[in-house]
Design a protein around this motif. Structure first.
Motif, PDB file in Angstrom:
ATOM      1  N   VAL A 185       0.900  -1.163   0.037  1.00  0.00           N
ATOM      2  CA  VAL A 185      -0.191  -0.132  -0.038  1.00  0.00           C
ATOM      3  C   VAL A 185       0.773   1.319   0.025  1.00  0.00           C
ATOM      4  O   VAL A 185       0.647   2.217  -0.576  1.00  0.00           O
ATOM      5  CB  VAL A 185      -0.992  -0.062   1.366  1.00  0.00           C
ATOM      6  CG1 VAL A 185      -1.583   1.445   1.352  1.00  0.00           C
ATOM      7  CG2 VAL A 185      -2.020  -1.155   1.121  1.00  0.00           C
TER       8      VAL A 185
ATOM      9  N   TYR B 163     -10.045  12.888  -6.592  1.00  0.00           N
ATOM     10  CA  TYR B 163      -9.180  11.973  -5.539  1.00  0.00           C
ATOM     11  C   TYR B 163      -9.424  10.549  -5.846  1.00  0.00           C
ATOM     12  O   TYR B 163     -10.232  10.103  -6.608  1.00  0.00           O
ATOM     13  CB  TYR B 163      -9.731  12.356  -4.261  1.00  0.00           C
ATOM     14  CG  TYR B 163     -11.183  11.912  -3.726  1.00  0.00           C
ATOM     15  CD1 TYR B 163     -11.636  10.536  -3.371  1.00  0.00           C
ATOM     16  CD2 TYR B 163     -11.944  12.588  -3.923  1.00  0.00           C
ATOM     17  CE1 TYR B 163     -12.404  10.201  -2.891  1.00  0.00           C
ATOM     18  CE2 TYR B 163     -13.432  12.504  -3.483  1.00  0.00           C
ATOM     19  CZ  TYR B 163     -13.718  11.149  -3.129  1.00  0.00           C
ATOM     20  OH  TYR B 163     -14.867  10.867  -2.721  1.00  0.00           O
TER      21      TYR B 163
ATOM     22  N   ALA C 245      -0.341  14.663  -3.466  1.00  0.00           N
ATOM     23  CA  ALA C 245      -0.619  13.887  -2.293  1.00  0.00           C
ATOM     24  C   ALA C 245      -2.063  14.313  -1.821  1.00  0.00           C
ATOM     25  O   ALA C 245      -2.525  13.376  -0.949  1.00  0.00           O
ATOM     26  CB  ALA C 245       0.546  14.071  -1.347  1.00  0.00           C
TER      27      ALA C 245
ATOM     28  N   VAL D  64      -4.805  11.538  -2.967  1.00  0.00           N
ATOM     29  CA  VAL D  64      -4.731  10.068  -2.840  1.00  0.00           C
ATOM     30  C   VAL D  64      -5.024   9.530  -1.093  1.00  0.00           C
ATOM     31  O   VAL D  64      -4.166  10.122  -0.217  1.00  0.00           O
ATOM     32  CB  VAL D  64      -3.297   9.327  -3.176  1.00  0.00           C
ATOM     33  CG1 VAL D  64      -3.108   8.101  -2.915  1.00  0.00           C
ATOM     34  CG2 VAL D  64      -2.819   9.770  -4.373  1.00  0.00           C
ATOM     35  N   TYR D  65      -5.920   8.969  -1.027  1.00  0.00           N
ATOM     36  CA  TYR D  65      -6.561   8.759   0.104  1.00  0.00           C
ATOM     37  C   TYR D  65      -6.921   7.198   0.591  1.00  0.00           C
ATOM     38  O   TYR D  65      -7.359   6.466  -0.452  1.00  0.00           O
ATOM     39  CB  TYR D  65      -7.795   9.403   0.361  1.00  0.00           C
ATOM     40  CG  TYR D  65      -7.803  10.996   0.509  1.00  0.00           C
ATOM     41  CD1 TYR D  65      -6.957  11.618   1.619  1.00  0.00           C
ATOM     42  CD2 TYR D  65      -7.994  11.699  -0.615  1.00  0.00           C
ATOM     43  CE1 TYR D  65      -6.729  12.948   1.401  1.00  0.00           C
ATOM     44  CE2 TYR D  65      -7.581  12.888  -0.636  1.00  0.00           C
ATOM     45  CZ  TYR D  65      -7.301  13.690   0.127  1.00  0.00           C
ATOM     46  OH  TYR D  65      -7.080  15.114   0.245  1.00  0.00           O
ATOM     47  N   ASP D  66      -6.967   6.856   1.637  1.00  0.00           N
ATOM     48  CA  ASP D  66      -7.085   5.351   2.448  1.00  0.00           C
ATOM     49  C   ASP D  66      -8.949   5.639   2.101  1.00  0.00           C
ATOM     50  O   ASP D  66      -9.256   6.644   2.519  1.00  0.00           O
ATOM     51  CB  ASP D  66      -6.848   5.068   3.623  1.00  0.00           C
ATOM     52  CG  ASP D  66      -5.322   4.676   3.474  1.00  0.00           C
ATOM     53  OD1 ASP D  66      -4.884   3.964   2.472  1.00  0.00           O
ATOM     54  OD2 ASP D  66      -4.700   4.818   4.604  1.00  0.00           O
TER      55      ASP D  66
ATOM     56  N   VAL E 277      -7.937   0.697  -7.872  1.00  0.00           N
ATOM     57  CA  VAL E 277      -7.831   2.303  -7.623  1.00  0.00           C
ATOM     58  C   VAL E 277      -9.171   3.017  -8.051  1.00  0.00           C
ATOM     59  O   VAL E 277      -9.695   2.884  -9.145  1.00  0.00           O
ATOM     60  CB  VAL E 277      -6.774   2.885  -8.162  1.00  0.00           C
ATOM     61  CG1 VAL E 277      -6.765   4.486  -7.770  1.00  0.00           C
ATOM     62  CG2 VAL E 277      -5.478   2.291  -7.889  1.00  0.00           C
TER      63      VAL E 277
ATOM     64  N   LEU F 285      -8.928   6.374  -4.481  1.00  0.00           N
ATOM     65  CA  LEU F 285      -8.970   5.468  -3.474  1.00  0.00           C
ATOM     66  C   LEU F 285      -8.287   4.058  -3.476  1.00  0.00           C
ATOM     67  O   LEU F 285      -8.871   3.372  -4.442  1.00  0.00           O
ATOM     68  CB  LEU F 285     -10.202   5.237  -2.836  1.00  0.00           C
ATOM     69  CG  LEU F 285     -11.025   6.391  -2.664  1.00  0.00           C
ATOM     70  CD1 LEU F 285     -12.434   6.303  -2.408  1.00  0.00           C
ATOM     71  CD2 LEU F 285     -10.611   7.020  -1.045  1.00  0.00           C
ATOM     72  N   PRO F 286      -6.862   4.007  -3.364  1.00  0.00           N
ATOM     73  CA  PRO F 286      -6.390   2.657  -3.736  1.00  0.00           C
ATOM     74  C   PRO F 286      -6.647   1.398  -2.535  1.00  0.00           C
ATOM     75  O   PRO F 286      -6.805   1.756  -1.505  1.00  0.00           O
ATOM     76  CB  PRO F 286      -4.748   3.062  -3.917  1.00  0.00           C
ATOM     77  CG  PRO F 286      -4.646   4.044  -2.805  1.00  0.00           C
ATOM     78  CD  PRO F 286      -5.848   4.813  -2.765  1.00  0.00           C
TER      79      PRO F 286
ATOM     80  N   LEU G 169       1.149   6.859  -6.946  1.00  0.00           N
ATOM     81  CA  LEU G 169      -0.123   7.484  -7.190  1.00  0.00           C
ATOM     82  C   LEU G 169       0.298   8.944  -6.835  1.00  0.00           C
ATOM     83  O   LEU G 169      -0.196  10.097  -7.686  1.00  0.00           O
ATOM     84  CB  LEU G 169      -1.097   7.034  -6.593  1.00  0.00           C
ATOM     85  CG  LEU G 169      -1.853   5.414  -7.152  1.00  0.00           C
ATOM     86  CD1 LEU G 169      -2.961   5.109  -6.112  1.00  0.00           C
ATOM     87  CD2 LEU G 169      -2.354   5.741  -8.552  1.00  0.00           C
ATOM     88  N   GLU G 170       0.729   9.207  -5.717  1.00  0.00           N
ATOM     89  CA  GLU G 170       0.944  10.812  -5.215  1.00  0.00           C
ATOM     90  C   GLU G 170       1.822  11.324  -6.154  1.00  0.00           C
ATOM     91  O   GLU G 170       1.666  12.634  -6.322  1.00  0.00           O
ATOM     92  CB  GLU G 170       1.697  10.543  -3.732  1.00  0.00           C
ATOM     93  CG  GLU G 170       0.512  10.227  -2.784  1.00  0.00           C
ATOM     94  CD  GLU G 170       1.338  10.047  -1.432  1.00  0.00           C
ATOM     95  OE1 GLU G 170       2.239  10.228  -1.101  1.00  0.00           O
ATOM     96  OE2 GLU G 170       0.224   9.799  -0.428  1.00  0.00           O
TER      97      GLU G 170
ATOM     98  N   LYS H 102       0.848   4.011  -3.066  1.00  0.00           N
ATOM     99  CA  LYS H 102       0.157   5.243  -2.850  1.00  0.00           C
ATOM    100  C   LYS H 102       1.355   6.216  -3.226  1.00  0.00           C
ATOM    101  O   LYS H 102       0.930   7.302  -3.632  1.00  0.00           O
ATOM    102  CB  LYS H 102      -0.244   5.468  -1.183  1.00  0.00           C
ATOM    103  CG  LYS H 102      -1.377   4.687  -0.954  1.00  0.00           C
ATOM    104  CD  LYS H 102      -1.803   4.621   0.688  1.00  0.00           C
ATOM    105  CE  LYS H 102      -2.174   6.126   1.164  1.00  0.00           C
ATOM    106  NZ  LYS H 102      -2.571   6.277   2.379  1.00  0.00           N
TER     107      LYS H 102
END
Length: 135
Positions: free
Chosen positions: A10, A46, A23, A26-28, A74, A48-49, A17-18, A14
């Protein structure tokens, strides 16, 4: 750390992706500002991976495999289908054919598996990209 522990996967996904999206995009799941009672303002675009182990081929009972397969999904969210498509293009830029270092090991080139086109989702639009790799 074991390559069977999803946490370093993860972190690496992330980080990739950022670089491509920023940054602040990209969020949980459950951590998006302005959503799920989180403080802040909901971002316009945004992603979500999510990372999970994939099933592998059956092996002999006593065999040990050093490598393991992984699937990355994602979800891209935007105000319009075009914003989702922009996020999808950035996801592809970050992941398609990329090789990441996870737990000191280099992944195979990350391969596109499938996706879903943008569709309405709770007042916004969302789309999905799915990739696979082995490490």
């Amino acid at each position: 750390m074991s390559t069977r522990d999803s946490r370093p996967h993860v972190v690496a996904i992330k980080a990739a992706l950022e670089v491509a999206l920023g940054a602040d995009r990209v969020y949980d799941y459950g951590k998006v500002p302005g959503a799920d009672n989180n403080p802040g303002t909901l971002p316009h675009i945004y992603v979500l991976p999510a990372v999970e182990r994939r099933t592998g081929a059956l092996r002999r009972a006593g065999a040990y495999a050093k490598s393991s397969g992984w699937r990355v999904s994602v979800r891209a969210v935007g105000r319009t289908p075009d914003e989702c498509r922009w996020a999808l293009s950035r996801i592809s830029l970050a992941l398609d054919e990329a090789r990441l270092t996870i737990g000191g090991d280099l992944t195979t080139p990350i391969q596109y598996e499938s996706g879903q086109a943008p569709e309405p989702d709770d007042g916004k639009f969302s789309a999905l990209e799915i990739y696979t790799y082995v490490v």
